[in-house]
Design a protein around this motif. Structure first.
Motif, PDB file in Angstrom:
ATOM      1  N   ARG A 262       3.558 -13.287  10.387  1.00  0.00           N
ATOM      2  CA  ARG A 262       2.438 -12.438   9.309  1.00  0.00           C
ATOM      3  C   ARG A 262       2.861 -12.871   7.873  1.00  0.00           C
ATOM      4  NH1 ARG A 262       3.103  -6.116   9.539  1.00  0.00           N
ATOM      5  NH2 ARG A 262       1.842  -6.253  11.501  1.00  0.00           N
ATOM      6  N   HIS A 396       0.149  -3.419  -2.212  1.00  0.00           N
ATOM      7  CA  HIS A 396       0.961  -3.176  -1.177  1.00  0.00           C
ATOM      8  C   HIS A 396       1.929  -4.185  -0.889  1.00  0.00           C
ATOM      9  CE1 HIS A 396       1.653  -2.832   3.421  1.00  0.00           C
ATOM     10  NE2 HIS A 396       2.066  -1.965   2.868  1.00  0.00           N
ATOM     11  N   GLU A 399       5.810  -2.986   3.706  1.00  0.00           N
ATOM     12  CA  GLU A 399       5.185  -2.473   4.966  1.00  0.00           C
ATOM     13  C   GLU A 399       5.660  -1.285   5.351  1.00  0.00           C
ATOM     14  OE1 GLU A 399       4.984  -5.468   8.198  1.00  0.00           O
ATOM     15  OE2 GLU A 399       6.100  -6.533   6.873  1.00  0.00           O
ATOM     16  N   ARG A 401       5.416   2.611   7.110  1.00  0.00           N
ATOM     17  CA  ARG A 401       4.285   2.926   7.978  1.00  0.00           C
ATOM     18  C   ARG A 401       3.517   4.205   7.009  1.00  0.00           C
ATOM     19  NH1 ARG A 401       5.440   6.465  13.561  1.00  0.00           N
ATOM     20  NH2 ARG A 401       3.363   7.361  13.558  1.00  0.00           N
ATOM     21  N   ARG A 404       0.596   2.449   5.587  1.00  0.00           N
ATOM     22  CA  ARG A 404      -0.443   2.357   6.465  1.00  0.00           C
ATOM     23  C   ARG A 404      -1.417   3.525   6.681  1.00  0.00           C
ATOM     24  NH1 ARG A 404       3.850  -0.624   8.976  1.00  0.00           N
ATOM     25  NH2 ARG A 404       3.615   0.853  10.761  1.00  0.00           N
ATOM     26  N   GLU A 405      -0.654   4.752   6.610  1.00  0.00           N
ATOM     27  CA  GLU A 405      -1.287   5.877   7.040  1.00  0.00           C
ATOM     28  C   GLU A 405      -2.077   6.323   5.898  1.00  0.00           C
ATOM     29  OE1 GLU A 405       1.720   8.056   8.933  1.00  0.00           O
ATOM     30  OE2 GLU A 405       1.579   6.905  10.954  1.00  0.00           O
ATOM     31  N   ASP A 422      -3.011  -6.655  -0.628  1.00  0.00           N
ATOM     32  CA  ASP A 422      -1.927  -6.465   0.399  1.00  0.00           C
ATOM     33  C   ASP A 422      -1.138  -7.651   0.488  1.00  0.00           C
ATOM     34  OD1 ASP A 422      -0.689  -5.642   2.751  1.00  0.00           O
ATOM     35  OD2 ASP A 422      -2.359  -5.416   4.339  1.00  0.00           O
ATOM     36  N   ARG A 424       1.329  -7.701   2.199  1.00  0.00           N
ATOM     37  CA  ARG A 424       2.049  -7.887   3.608  1.00  0.00           C
ATOM     38  C   ARG A 424       1.225  -8.085   4.989  1.00  0.00           C
ATOM     39  NH1 ARG A 424       7.007  -9.443   3.039  1.00  0.00           N
ATOM     40  NH2 ARG A 424       8.286  -8.412   1.535  1.00  0.00           N
ATOM     41  N   ALA A 426      -0.734  -5.868   6.542  1.00  0.00           N
ATOM     42  CA  ALA A 426      -0.621  -4.860   7.322  1.00  0.00           C
ATOM     43  C   ALA A 426      -1.437  -3.698   7.102  1.00  0.00           C
ATOM     44  CB  ALA A 426       0.853  -4.263   6.999  1.00  0.00           C
ATOM     45  N   LEU A 427      -2.183  -3.642   5.968  1.00  0.00           N
ATOM     46  CA  LEU A 427      -3.093  -2.491   5.933  1.00  0.00           C
ATOM     47  C   LEU A 427      -4.460  -2.777   6.745  1.00  0.00           C
ATOM     48  CD1 LEU A 427      -3.050  -2.002   2.105  1.00  0.00           C
ATOM     49  CD2 LEU A 427      -1.488  -0.703   3.912  1.00  0.00           C
ATOM     50  N   ASP A 428      -5.179  -1.866   7.121  1.00  0.00           N
ATOM     51  CA  ASP A 428      -6.439  -1.739   7.716  1.00  0.00           C
ATOM     52  C   ASP A 428      -7.541  -2.325   6.757  1.00  0.00           C
ATOM     53  OD1 ASP A 428      -8.914  -1.606   9.037  1.00  0.00           O
ATOM     54  OD2 ASP A 428      -8.185   0.025  10.118  1.00  0.00           O
ATOM     55  N   TRP A 432     -10.286   0.296   4.149  1.00  0.00           N
ATOM     56  CA  TRP A 432     -10.130   0.140   2.721  1.00  0.00           C
ATOM     57  C   TRP A 432     -11.475  -0.100   2.066  1.00  0.00           C
ATOM     58  CZ3 TRP A 432      -5.846   1.496  -0.688  1.00  0.00           C
ATOM     59  CH2 TRP A 432      -4.727   1.967  -0.235  1.00  0.00           C
TER      60      TRP A 432
END
Length: 447
Positions: A262, A396, A399, A401, A404-405, A422, A424, A426-428, A432
């Motif tokens: 990643r 961000h 990472e 959790r 991410r939420e 982002d 990392r 790791a975000l959606d 966003w």
């Protein structure tokens, strides 16, 4: 007679190992030279955040109501030497100041302090990460300085703990590696690790140099994978490619695998950076420096990621100076499920932007106290929402959790501008973007 275990050094590795040995049924004594640390442990409190560790500790520390009483702590070397059959050395081996090489002073001091108190047969087991060749030297020292002479044996048993999973990794290791010189040493270590061996953990018996090389080799390989995908992220940015899709595609090849692919702002913490540097330094001392020259580029790629995130942030703010710009940083620790900020890429990026005039506000679920101690001039918030309030850009960088939420719409109401980077991957991204954010990540097409 049941073995008695001692653990020398009660930091992250030692506290975890001591609690786990008690969980496996042994009588355990931990030693440290820092009174405050011993006082906390005697109260069943851990000196760092590690999921599940404090509960495990409290289940066994003597004097705590309902505990087994199998675990106690001391600062007395004579008491330790008289108590233990197997002594685990779990002290720190940091990078030597101003050099790449490993600082062995804590290990050397521990062995020198323990040796005079080994009056009968004993096994000293090194778990600290050390330069190859250290075990030979320490074994000779023990034989010369311990009253027990050759009956004070040494073995090397490298640790493979992942911060955030240390309890699991100690009780149910994916492998147990022991460097030994006698059948007696191997037999004792098989007895110590009998439970995980019965559960199926592989038990690898080797010589001293190989056991010492395993940990640094493993960390060097992981660092190489991380820096490789970050180098591919640079190429993706130059060509318009998508590093996340690239990683997915090559990860299906089981010779490569999907883990540690990643792209982002790189690795940090108290192990990988200093271990690969010490590995290079030791190779040079052995006349084999050319074998590890590639690690210099691995280190360089990794450190470059931090500066690239700073520049990406500058671009998203219009390309000018950071003066007057409010920057929210989500994350301070080098990885999630830890409070460890040692060589944290997140804090490094935050610090660089702050030094260039940005108004930086940091939030991290567990690392706030340690971050404040290291970077007291940064701003800190009690929640992600508060960190984002009034920000011109959101970074961000760890990472967790919790990040991410987050609800991008709710954060968007608080931010001055809806721009998120982002660091990392790791975000959606789509979630966003649907909430009106301009979303960027290293090695991925912008929008």
């Amino acid at each position: 007679m049941a073995l008695k275990i001692t653990v020398i050094g009660t930091g992250y590795l030692g506290a975890t190992h001591a609690a786990a040995m008690a969980e496996l049924g042994f009588e355990v004594m931990g030693l440290d030279v820092v009174p405050e640390k011993i006082d906390k442990l005697r109260r069943g409190e851990v000196p760092m955040y590690e999921p599940g560790l404090e509960e495990l500790l409290r289940r066994h520390v003597a004097g705590i109501e309902g505990s087994t009483g199998r675990l106690r702590f001391t600062m007395d070397w004579a008491e330790l030497g008289e108590f233990g059959d197997v002594h685990f050395v779990c002290v720190n081996t940091p990078q030597r100041h101003g050099e790449y090489a490993c600082d062995m002073s804590y290990v050397d001091s521990a062995i020198a302090s323990l040796a005079p108190h080994l009056k009968g047969p004993a096994l000293v087991v090194g778990k600290s990460t050390v330069p190859v060749g250290s075990a030979d030297r320490l074994a000779a020292y023990l034989a010369e300085h311990a009253p027990a002479g050759a009956d004070a044996e040494l073995a090397w048993n490298p640790e493979f703990l992942r911060e955030g999973f240390a309890v699991q990794d100690t009780l149910h290791p994916d492998r147990i590696v022991v460097g030994v010189r006698s059948e007696r040493s191997e037999k004792l270590l098989r007895e110590v690790y009998a439970t995980p061996i019965e559960e199926g953990s592989p038990f690898v018996v080797t010589d001293f140099p190989t056991a010492e090389l395993v940990k640094t080799s493993a960390n060097s390989f992981l660092a190489t994978k991380i820096s490789f995908i970050n180098a591919m992220a640079e190429l993706c940015e130059a060509t318009g490619g998508d590093v996340a899709k690239l990683a997915e595609a090559i990860g299906y090849d089981d010779r490569i695998g999907r883990k540690f692919l990643r792209a982002g702002i790189g690795f940090g913490g108290g192990c990988l950076p200093k271990d690969i540097r010490a590995f290079m330094a030791r190779a040079g001392e052995l006349g084999a420096d050319q074998a590890l020259t590639f690690l210099r580029e691995i280190d360089s790629i990794n450190m470059r990621q931090r500066g690239r995130m700073v520049e990406l942030t500058r671009q998203e703010l219009g390309g000018g100076p950071f003066l007057g710009k409010r920057v929210a940083v989500l994350g301070a620790t080098f990885k999630p499920d830890s409070d460890d900020v040692r060589d944290s890429p997140a804090l490094n990026v935050a610090g660089q932007i702050h030094l260039q005039g940005g108004q930086v506000t940091v939030y991290d679920p567990k690392g706030m106290d340690n971050a404040r101690s290291l970077f007291p001039t940064l701003g800190y918030a009690d929640s992600a929402l508060e960190a984002v309030r009034g920000a011109h850009v959101v970074l961000h960088l760890t990472e967790w959790r919790e990040f991410r939420e987050l609800d991008p719409a709710e954060l968007g109401e608080a931010a001055a501008e809806r721009v998120v980077l982002d660091g990392r991957n790791a975000l959606d991204a789509e979630a966003w973007r649907r909430a009106g954010w301009r979303f960027r990540a290293m090695g991925r097409p912008g929008a």
